[in-house]
Design a protein around this motif. Structure first.
Motif, PDB file in Angstrom:
ATOM      1  N   HIS A  11       0.818  -1.217   0.000  1.00  0.00           N
ATOM      2  CA  HIS A  11       0.000   0.000   0.000  1.00  0.00           C
ATOM      3  C   HIS A  11       0.854   1.271   0.000  1.00  0.00           C
ATOM      4  O   HIS A  11       0.655   2.169  -0.816  1.00  0.00           O
ATOM      5  N   LYS A  12       1.788   1.341   0.916  1.00  0.00           N
ATOM      6  CA  LYS A  12       2.641   2.524   1.070  1.00  0.00           C
ATOM      7  C   LYS A  12       3.412   2.830  -0.212  1.00  0.00           C
ATOM      8  O   LYS A  12       3.488   3.979  -0.651  1.00  0.00           O
ATOM      9  N   ASP A  13       3.979   1.805  -0.839  1.00  0.00           N
ATOM     10  CA  ASP A  13       4.758   2.002  -2.058  1.00  0.00           C
ATOM     11  C   ASP A  13       3.875   2.419  -3.236  1.00  0.00           C
ATOM     12  O   ASP A  13       4.270   3.252  -4.057  1.00  0.00           O
ATOM     13  N   LYS A  18       2.952   6.046  -2.862  1.00  0.00           N
ATOM     14  CA  LYS A  18       4.105   6.897  -3.161  1.00  0.00           C
ATOM     15  C   LYS A  18       4.210   7.130  -4.672  1.00  0.00           C
ATOM     16  O   LYS A  18       4.484   8.236  -5.117  1.00  0.00           O
ATOM     17  N   ASP A  50      -5.373   7.082   2.313  1.00  0.00           N
ATOM     18  CA  ASP A  50      -5.354   5.620   2.179  1.00  0.00           C
ATOM     19  C   ASP A  50      -6.329   5.108   1.129  1.00  0.00           C
ATOM     20  O   ASP A  50      -6.040   4.158   0.413  1.00  0.00           O
TER      21      ASP A  50
END
Length: 158
Positions: free
Chosen positions: A66-68, A71, A102
């Motif tokens: 998710h984070k990547d 980004k 999110d």
């Protein structure tokens, strides 16, 4: 390895809400699919959500966490704003872009919602449908009668 993310819209809000991120298929089934199909509440981040409150679900599958993925969305959005500002002589757009929430994960990856959910909440799984069929009074009577006839035949009663 793939990562699965779940975003929803509820009756109380028209905005998307990310309730699960970076799930495996087995975790997705345990945390969302089975409770949804059985009509049971869904627990996420300390909150309880009734399936009847859900108006829309989107299940996304990505190759990265998710984070990547977010980004990348942030970088692409920033580059779009910079490109617009370079090509526009009269307007300047001031924005950090998007990809900071999110729920924006639903713009990434592949939509696999239909692979997991094809019915409304509370309609059950194939296992629960089979058990409900077996428990039906007519099925119990017919099977009970057949068992009685088989036992009577075996024991030699006429």
């Amino acid at each position: 390895m793939s990562y699965i993310h779940v975003t929803i819209k509820s009756k109380t809000s028209d905005n998307w809400l990310c309730i699960f991120k970076d799930l495996s298929v087995s975790d997705l089934k345990k945390k969302l699919i089975n409770p949804y199909k059985l009509g049971k509440s869904i627990y996420y981040n300390g909150n309880i959500l009734s399936p009847s409150e859900i108006t829309q679900i989107k299940i996304s599958e990505t190759e990265r966490p998710h984070k990547d993925e977010l980004k990348t969305v942030q970088e692409d959005s920033y580059n779009e704003v910079q490109e617009f500002n370079r090509n526009s002589s009269s307007l300047t757009f001031v924005s950090a872009g998007h990809g900071y929430n999110d729920y924006e994960i639903n713009e990434c990856g592949k939509d696999v919602t239909n692979s997991f959910i094809s019915t409304g909440p509370g309609l059950g799984t194939p296992f629960t449908a089979t058990t409900e069929f077996i428990k039906h009074p007519w099925v119990v009577r017919v099977i009970g009668g057949l068992v009685f006839i088989a036992v009577a035949t075996y024991l030699g009663f006429k």
